[in-house]
Design an enzyme around this catalytic site. Sequence first.
Site: not given
Length: 274
Positions: A50, A72, A185
């Site tokens: 990632d 990602k 996030m």
Amino acid sequence: MADLTSLIGALGGEFLPGTVVLAGAGCGDVGSLTLDVLALLRRCDALVYDALVDESVLALANPGARRIAMGKRAGGQSAHQDEINLCLATLAGEGLRVLRLKGGDPGVFGRGGEEAAFLLTRGIDCRWLPGVSAALGCGAAAMIPLTHRGLSRSVTLITGRQIGGDASRHWQQSLALGSTLVFYMGVAQAAAIAASLKLAGADGALHCALVRDGGRPGQRLEFCCLDELATSARNLGGDGPCLIMVGEVCAIGEELTALRAGLGRLSATEVAHG
């Protein structure tokens, strides 16, 4: 050194050709990498990683391994999950030992369950190796305890990417219990997070913290109250991964940070106060 090399070589468990290991690279740089994952980094034939995996971790991989970057990253260009699934299956089908390396832990907002189900239902064996998730890594790097006697007896991990609508009803019980809320996030949704929490009954003076690039040399840490969360998120700067922590434990972290600053021990960390 020879003893350490022998130890690492014996770790990681079975890694047969044509199998996949879904592993966590931890939060931040190579310091939070587990020895099990290090062992498989050295033995893998293919490494699918990632965007959040630090370069210091990738540098430890088998030099002969095929390396495939698979994005990602929130807010940035990412590979589609179907593309990642197919890539893992194809590499395993070629008889390679495939290491799927994720930032943090594969089971915490890492889609590890989806990838494992895709592989196993197609007869491809896979297993997980844990990593230090961002809540643990950023909490430690910022000296913010996730739990604290008399303040917080539980922790709730939340994805910040889907905040909206009547999200407030989900937080009422956690707030009533004094749970520490950790938003992954979520920096782009800071205003919505603050609004939802206040609709759920949170006080605007509730302590918060934002940790950007947690566990890395360029870590940025900002303390604020809930009313200031959106402004602090805009002012934080940088484009690295950011974690939002909400709860009275953030006041403990701010106090500990101030004590370390008094000792002249914060040269590697930039700290702001809202």
